[in-house]
Motif scaffolding. Structure first.
Motif, short mmCIF file in Angstrom:
data_model
loop_
_atom_site.label_atom_id
_atom_site.label_comp_id
_atom_site.label_asym_id
_atom_site.label_seq_id
_atom_site.Cartn_x
_atom_site.Cartn_y
_atom_site.Cartn_z
N THR A 225 0.83 -1.21 0.00
CA THR A 225 0.00 0.00 0.00
C THR A 225 0.87 1.25 0.00
N GLU A 226 2.04 1.16 0.62
CA GLU A 226 2.95 2.32 0.62
C GLU A 226 3.43 2.62 -0.80
N GLU A 227 3.72 1.57 -1.56
CA GLU A 227 4.14 1.76 -2.96
C GLU A 227 3.01 2.34 -3.79
N LEU A 228 1.80 1.90 -3.53
CA LEU A 228 0.66 2.44 -4.28
C LEU A 228 0.45 3.91 -3.96
N ARG A 229 0.59 4.28 -2.70
CA ARG A 229 0.46 5.69 -2.31
C ARG A 229 1.52 6.55 -3.00
N ALA A 230 2.73 6.01 -3.06
CA ALA A 230 3.82 6.75 -3.71
C ALA A 230 3.53 6.96 -5.19
N ARG A 231 2.99 5.93 -5.84
CA ARG A 231 2.67 6.05 -7.26
C ARG A 231 1.60 7.10 -7.50
N ARG A 232 0.58 7.13 -6.63
CA ARG A 232 -0.50 8.11 -6.79
C ARG A 232 0.03 9.52 -6.55
#
Length: 235
Positions: A225-232
């Motif tokens: 989820t941290e990686e997804l937040r960074a992508r967004r």
């Protein structure tokens, strides 16, 4: 006049602790014997058969259990512990979505198939306590998957209300389908069942994710989820 000295509380507590530890160890040994007896004799195993497997008279068995219900409850608890350990892929997700789904489904179906007598004992012989214990495991697994769904959908900005019904429906579906297969395993092999359940589980999971704005690649590592937040944030 001679006054008897009472043992100090520390010594008394020490003896009590040792006795409690020994009693707990013996209970575990008897539960091990019970699981072996159930595997050998089936879910209708008698208390005498369990005692025979433990190598003790039945009366000694009940020195460590208040009755048949207490013994059944201890057996149910041990089974639940085993199931929780076996379902490690659910508690600690890693790898690609398809790998995770297959590992979880395969673990569940394999355990049910290889411990059918024990499963039936927990459900049928231990009565409400066993049913409740197994129900608690399904609720725990469903709740954990629902939390994962919710976390990912929230990061994606999707509708998190789909998380709980999707998770509970998925676990219930896999469990019910496996139970039905155990009743009539001749229609298809275990591997065929696993393959179908994995495909159907993927359809439910990918569709739920997609409608929540999260596109999953079945063969790419599931991002955190941290990686997804960074992508967004980068967009």
């Amino acid at each position: 006049m001679t006054v008897k000295r009472r043992p100090t509380p520390a010594r008394a507590d020490g003896r009590a602790t040792r006795w409690a530890g020994q009693r707990e160890r013996r209970r575990k040994e008897f539960v091990d014997a019970a699981l072996a007896a159930i595997t050998e004799h089936g879910p209708d195993v008698s208390t005498q058969q369990i005692a025979d497997k433990a190598g003790v008279p039945r009366t000694r068995l009940y020195r460590h259990f208040s009755g048949k219900a207490d013994l059944a409850s201890a057996i149910a608890e041990r089974v639940i512990e085993q199931v929780v350990v076996e379902l490690d892929p659910v508690w600690n997700p890693r790898g690609t979505p398809m790998e995770m789904i297959e590992l979880a489904v395969r673990t569940h179906v394999t355990w049910m198939a290889e411990h059918e007598a024990i499963y039936q004992y927990v459900i049928n012989v231990s009565g409400a306590a066993g049913v409740s214990a197994y129900h608690d495991v399904k609720v725990a697994v469903s709740g954990h998957i629902a939390a994962l769904f919710r976390e990912y959908l929230q990061v994606a900005g999707g509708d998190t209300t789909a998380a709980e019904p999707a998770a509970y429906g998925l676990v219930g579906f896999v469990d019910a389908a496996t139970n039905r297969w155990l009743e009539n395993p001749t229609e298809q092999t275990r591997e065929e069942l696993i393959r179908k359940l994995v495909d159907w589980a993927w359809l439910l999971i990918s569709d739920t994710a997609a409608k929540g704005g999260l596109k999953l690649d079945p063969d790419q590592r599931l991002p955190t989820t941290e990686e997804l937040r960074a992508r967004r944030t980068e967009r």
